[in-house]
Scaffold this active site. Structure first.
Site, PDB file in Angstrom:
ATOM      1  N   LYS A  54      60.669 -43.443 149.166  1.00  0.00           N
ATOM      2  CA  LYS A  54      60.253 -42.650 148.290  1.00  0.00           C
ATOM      3  C   LYS A  54      60.479 -40.924 148.499  1.00  0.00           C
ATOM      4  O   LYS A  54      60.902 -40.199 147.658  1.00  0.00           O
ATOM      5  CB  LYS A  54      58.483 -42.678 148.694  1.00  0.00           C
ATOM      6  CG  LYS A  54      58.155 -43.837 147.861  1.00  0.00           C
ATOM      7  CD  LYS A  54      56.415 -43.997 148.380  1.00  0.00           C
ATOM      8  CE  LYS A  54      55.942 -45.504 147.742  1.00  0.00           C
ATOM      9  NZ  LYS A  54      54.759 -45.668 148.358  1.00  0.00           N
ATOM     10  N   GLN A  98      50.218 -44.381 152.403  1.00  0.00           N
ATOM     11  CA  GLN A  98      51.012 -45.541 152.506  1.00  0.00           C
ATOM     12  C   GLN A  98      49.851 -46.485 152.632  1.00  0.00           C
ATOM     13  O   GLN A  98      49.190 -46.236 154.011  1.00  0.00           O
ATOM     14  CB  GLN A  98      52.132 -45.510 153.241  1.00  0.00           C
ATOM     15  CG  GLN A  98      52.822 -46.737 152.937  1.00  0.00           C
ATOM     16  CD  GLN A  98      53.403 -46.948 151.775  1.00  0.00           C
ATOM     17  OE1 GLN A  98      53.739 -46.046 150.826  1.00  0.00           O
ATOM     18  NE2 GLN A  98      53.420 -48.161 151.437  1.00  0.00           N
ATOM     19  N   ASP A 121      48.510 -41.759 143.419  1.00  0.00           N
ATOM     20  CA  ASP A 121      48.204 -42.909 143.537  1.00  0.00           C
ATOM     21  C   ASP A 121      47.462 -43.346 142.560  1.00  0.00           C
ATOM     22  O   ASP A 121      47.192 -44.482 142.205  1.00  0.00           O
ATOM     23  CB  ASP A 121      47.903 -43.316 144.910  1.00  0.00           C
ATOM     24  CG  ASP A 121      48.554 -44.251 145.617  1.00  0.00           C
ATOM     25  OD1 ASP A 121      49.623 -44.694 144.896  1.00  0.00           O
ATOM     26  OD2 ASP A 121      48.567 -44.409 147.026  1.00  0.00           O
TER      27      ASP A 121
HETATM   28  N1  GUN Z   1      51.598 -49.928 149.506  1.00  0.00           N
HETATM   29  C1  GUN Z   1      52.141 -50.791 148.570  1.00  0.00           C
HETATM   30  N2  GUN Z   1      51.844 -50.245 147.215  1.00  0.00           N
HETATM   31  C2  GUN Z   1      51.278 -49.059 147.405  1.00  0.00           C
HETATM   32  C3  GUN Z   1      51.129 -47.957 146.505  1.00  0.00           C
HETATM   33  O1  GUN Z   1      51.404 -48.207 145.311  1.00  0.00           O
HETATM   34  N3  GUN Z   1      50.440 -47.073 147.124  1.00  0.00           N
HETATM   35  C4  GUN Z   1      50.100 -46.975 148.291  1.00  0.00           C
HETATM   36  N4  GUN Z   1      49.584 -45.958 148.609  1.00  0.00           N
HETATM   37  N5  GUN Z   1      50.348 -47.599 149.221  1.00  0.00           N
HETATM   38  C5  GUN Z   1      50.978 -49.011 148.850  1.00  0.00           C
END
Ligand code: GUN
Length: 297
Positions: A54, A98, A121
């Site tokens: 990311k 995350q 998110d």
């Molecule tokens: N862990 C796996 N997928 C995601 C996501 O889309 N957002 C977040 N915050 N954590 C994740």
């Protein structure tokens, strides 16, 4: 029949290119550089890989990237203080904590602390409620990626029977809302659904977001259906030598080979929905930056 492959890597590349151009224009015309903060608590190996990716893709799109890594035993107060600092930071337009968090941290409490305007998110109650009400919002990234792939593959989705397997806050529920907003007839199936294979066989669009390797079999698929596989699971190799070495392969929630013989279109794993998630995160960060600065899209 052999299903066509829905190329998530290519679609994600195109979306990232578009976001990169729009970021450059925002910097050039308005002096605004979108900024994304990603918070990781602990040292989960898969999460570390996702978070690094990311950060790299954020920088490649011309945005400001801030990665905050807290130790696995960080207290709720330390995490909430960090979220508050990011909420108040004018260089940050998007915040992603995350998941999963270590067991002692309640994700609902942490998500609730994120400013909904920076909730890239789309997980805060405000943004989930906006999505359910059909209002402009920040849409969860993986569901948004699924919808983009479906639109690119099928065009107008109105009138299709869509079945979503899974009711998670992260994927199943928001995917269902997006399909409904696109005028599909939507069924949400889950672990307590009766006659699940028969329910799935009704689906023109089948979205599998279960988290169980290859659970959806070929005879669950309606001939000619479009299958979106959200699963990213580790499964042992079928080859006994590799399996004995403890090696694993990445598989989806759908038994790909079987399903490919029945469906018209299918996403591979890897290379389907996965790459779309980060591209949509970049798109959401750009959207958040524009809205925070009052720029009408
Ligand atoms: N862990 C796996 N997928 C995601 C996501 O889309 N957002 C977040 N915050 N954590 C994740």
């Amino acid at each position: 029949m052999q299903a066509g492959l829905i190329d998530g890597r290519a679609q994600a590349g195109a979306l990232r290119a578009r976001v990169t151009e729009e970021v450059a224009a925002l910097v050039r015309d308005r002096g605004i550089q979108p900024g994304l903060a990603v918070v990781l608590v602990g040292d989960d190996a898969a999460s570390q890989i996702y978070v690094r990716s990311k950060g790299e893709q954020t920088i490649a799109a011309g945005m400001h990237s801030a990665t905050h890594i807290l130790p696995g035993d960080a207290t709720l107060k330390v995490l909430l203080d960090l979220v508050q600092t990011l909420n108040a930071d004018p260089a940050i337009h998007g915040i992603l904590v995350q998941l999963p968090l270590p067991a002692h941290l309640n994700p609902n409490v942490v998500i609730a602390a994120v400013d909904p305007d920076k909730d890239v998110d789309g997980l805060t109650v405000i943004n989930a409620g906006r999505l359910a009400s059909g209002l402009p919002t920040l849409t969860p990234c993986t569901p948004l990626g699924c919808l983009i792939l479906l639109r690119e593959t099928l065009g107008d989705l109105a009138g299709y029977n869509a079945v979503v397997i899974g009711r998670s806050v992260l994927v199943g529920r928001p995917v269902a809302q997006l399909l409904l907003a696109a005028n599909c007839t939507v069924t949400i199936a889950h672990s307590r659904t009766r006659e699940l294979p028969a329910v799935c066989r009704q689906a023109d669009i089948l979205v599998a977001a279960i988290g169980r390797p290859e659970m959806v079999r070929g005879d669950w698929i309606k001939p000619g259906a479009t299958v979106i596989d959200v699963g990213i699971n580790r499964a042992p190799f079928r080859d006994p030598v590799k399996a004995a070495q403890g090696r694993t392969r990445v598989v989806g929630d759908v038994a790909f080979k079987e399903a490919s013989r029945v469906a018209s279109w299918i996403t591979p794993v890897p290379g389907g929905v996965g790459p779309m998630t980060v591209a949509c995160l970049l798109q959401n960060t750009l959207t958040a930056a524009r809205r925070i600065h009052g720029i009408v899209e």
